[in-house]
Design an enzyme around this catalytic site. Structure first.
Site, mmCIF file in Angstrom:
data_model
loop_
_atom_site.group_PDB
_atom_site.id
_atom_site.type_symbol
_atom_site.label_atom_id
_atom_site.label_comp_id
_atom_site.label_asym_id
_atom_site.label_seq_id
_atom_site.Cartn_x
_atom_site.Cartn_y
_atom_site.Cartn_z
ATOM 1 C CE LYS A 47 -3.386 -0.884 -0.723
ATOM 2 N NZ LYS A 47 -3.712 -1.494 -2.068
ATOM 3 C CB THR A 51 -0.469 -0.162 -8.415
ATOM 4 O OG1 THR A 51 -0.718 -1.074 -7.344
ATOM 5 C CG2 THR A 51 -1.137 -0.651 -9.671
ATOM 6 C CD1 TRP A 52 1.853 6.552 -10.122
ATOM 7 C CD2 TRP A 52 2.062 7.252 -7.989
ATOM 8 N NE1 TRP A 52 1.997 7.914 -10.134
ATOM 9 C CE2 TRP A 52 2.115 8.368 -8.853
ATOM 10 C CE3 TRP A 52 2.168 7.455 -6.616
ATOM 11 C CZ2 TRP A 52 2.277 9.674 -8.355
ATOM 12 C CZ3 TRP A 52 2.318 8.743 -6.128
ATOM 13 C CH2 TRP A 52 2.369 9.827 -6.993
ATOM 14 C CG HIS A 100 4.425 -6.403 -1.206
ATOM 15 N ND1 HIS A 100 4.515 -5.085 -1.600
ATOM 16 C CD2 HIS A 100 3.192 -6.828 -1.597
ATOM 17 C CE1 HIS A 100 3.389 -4.742 -2.219
ATOM 18 N NE2 HIS A 100 2.579 -5.774 -2.230
ATOM 19 N NE ARG A 119 0.124 6.381 1.146
ATOM 20 C CZ ARG A 119 -1.092 6.089 0.693
ATOM 21 N NH1 ARG A 119 -1.403 4.834 0.395
ATOM 22 N NH2 ARG A 119 -1.997 7.025 0.530
ATOM 23 C CB SER A 127 -3.759 2.564 1.956
ATOM 24 O OG SER A 127 -3.840 2.079 0.648
ATOM 25 C CG MET A 228 -2.762 4.955 -13.020
ATOM 26 S SD MET A 228 -1.240 4.599 -12.135
ATOM 27 C CE MET A 228 -1.543 2.998 -11.405
HETATM 28 P P1 A3P Z 1 -5.059 4.855 -0.963
HETATM 29 O O1 A3P Z 1 -5.691 3.600 -0.490
HETATM 30 O O2 A3P Z 1 -4.612 5.742 0.161
HETATM 31 O O3 A3P Z 1 -5.889 5.600 -1.949
HETATM 32 P P2 A3P Z 1 -0.188 -0.154 -3.715
HETATM 33 O O4 A3P Z 1 -0.174 0.002 -5.184
HETATM 34 O O5 A3P Z 1 1.163 -0.296 -3.097
HETATM 35 O O6 A3P Z 1 -1.175 -1.186 -3.285
HETATM 36 O O7 A3P Z 1 -0.687 1.238 -3.102
HETATM 37 C C1 A3P Z 1 -2.029 1.628 -3.254
HETATM 38 C C2 A3P Z 1 -2.167 3.070 -2.832
HETATM 39 O O8 A3P Z 1 -1.548 3.916 -3.820
HETATM 40 C C3 A3P Z 1 -3.629 3.475 -2.748
HETATM 41 O O9 A3P Z 1 -3.716 4.481 -1.729
HETATM 42 C C4 A3P Z 1 -3.842 4.056 -4.154
HETATM 43 O O10 A3P Z 1 -4.961 4.879 -4.272
HETATM 44 C C5 A3P Z 1 -2.540 4.809 -4.333
HETATM 45 N N1 A3P Z 1 -2.266 5.090 -5.750
HETATM 46 C C6 A3P Z 1 -2.313 4.222 -6.786
HETATM 47 N N2 A3P Z 1 -2.053 4.850 -7.951
HETATM 48 C C7 A3P Z 1 -1.812 6.145 -7.625
HETATM 49 C C8 A3P Z 1 -1.477 7.306 -8.407
HETATM 50 N N3 A3P Z 1 -1.366 7.243 -9.717
HETATM 51 N N4 A3P Z 1 -1.298 8.474 -7.736
HETATM 52 C C9 A3P Z 1 -1.420 8.530 -6.392
HETATM 53 N N5 A3P Z 1 -1.749 7.480 -5.616
HETATM 54 C C10 A3P Z 1 -1.937 6.294 -6.222
#
Ligand code: A3P
Length: 290
Positions: A47, A51-52, A100, A119, A127, A228
């Site tokens: 979290k 993915t970003w 992870h 984070r 999250s 996204m």
């Molecule tokens: P939130 O649940 O706070 O919205 P991971 O990919 O490690 O699982 O992390 C997911 C978190 O990254 C989620 O946070 C998601 O919304 C956020 N996230 C994913 N893509 C993003 C983007 N393009 N910009 C900002 N936050 C993003």
């Protein structure tokens, strides 16, 4: 009357709690993957922006094309512990691999590259709560409350273990030549700068692509939170309609809408104790309580 605390359900493998449904054999083989010199790992505690960054590197590797609908980022930039070593080894080089794992468990090669995204734990736990609640088949925690999940998180009794152990294990390596250590919050504050930094770290051929304004702008646009949030089947399996989407809020400070005073004090205490003697608090100065 005290309601019994609910806990997510997990499988156990090699001392890690893992989501139910993750093939244990893949997890085990993933730990034994033989990292190669051209491998590029994206490493996070769950979290924290995985993915970003997966999408950023995928687009860098595809000359600014966004991941099309019908493809799955977790097969394109596969999650090592989910798909296992054989799958990853069969990919063409250079590989982009998600993990992870804490540092000591991550397959290591001195010539491979590791992008670590951290984070702040306050937003991370929020999250992670929605994630765990939403993937009903993985965790059977649909009725769990934030208070329930907070207790598991602060004890380190969640998948991939204790947040602080993970962070500390990689923070120790933040200045290694083959590690790029960045924060989710810094990426949000200046995304173009961090896309450049990631490209630069991956090598000059990636950085050169960003000289093409069309490629750079496409990456910026398609890796934005708004873009996204569209076609989310690209990032995760489906969640029940009543659950929050996987790309949920993407905010800094959403924890303020969830934490009680007691929870603020307890996580702040744990943060202070675990990170004593390091500069980790500076990563999030002004963002989280001290
Ligand atoms: P939130 O649940 O706070 O919205 P991971 O990919 O490690 O699982 O992390 C997911 C978190 O990254 C989620 O946070 C998601 O919304 C956020 N996230 C994913 N893509 C993003 C983007 N393009 N910009 C900002 N936050 C993003």
């Amino acid at each position: 009357m005290n309601q019994q605390r609910q806990k997510p359900h997990y499988s156990m493998c090699q001392g890690f709690l893992i989501p139910m449904g993750f093939p244990v054999t893949c997890f085990e083989s993933g730990l034994n993957y033989n990292a190669q010199p051209e491998d590029n790992f994206i490493v996070t505690y769950p979290k924290c922006g995985t993915t970003w960054v997966q999408h950023i590197v995928w687009m860098l590797n595809h000359d600014g094309e966004p991941l099309p609908v019908g493809k799955d980022i977790n097969l394109e930039v596969p999650h090592l512990e989910e798909v296992g070593a054989e799958f990853v080894a069969a990919m063409p080089s250079p590989r982009f691999i998600k993990t992870h794992l804490p540092f000591s468990f991550t397959p290591y090669c001195a010539d491979a590259k590791y992008i670590y995204i951290a984070r702040n734990p306050f937003d991370c736990v929020v999250s992670f709560y929605y994630h765990t609640k939403g993937f009903v088949k993985h965790y059977n925690f649909a009725e769990g409350t934030f208070n329930d999940f907070f207790e598991c998180f602060i004890e380190g009794e969640v998948d991939w273990g204790d947040y602080f152990e993970h962070l500390l294990s990689w923070y120790d390596h933040r200045q290694d030549d083959n590690v790029l250590f960045i924060t989710y919050e810094a990426m949000k504050a200046d995304t173009p700068k961090h896309i450049r930094e990631i490209a630069n770290f991956l090598g000059s051929s990636y950085l050169d692509k960003l000289n093409n304004a069309e490629i750079f702008n496409s990456i910026l646009k398609h890796t934005s939170f708004t873009s996204m949030s569209q076609d989310q089947s690209r990032w995760s399996s489906q969640r029940p309609k009543e659950m929050t989407p996987f790309i949920r809020k993407g905010e800094i400070g959403d924890w303020k809408n969830h934490f009680s005073e007691d929870q603020i004090a307890r996580l702040s205490d744990k943060f202070r104790n675990k990170t004593a003697g390091t500069d980790i608090a500076m990563l999030w100065a002004d963002l989280i309580p001290n």
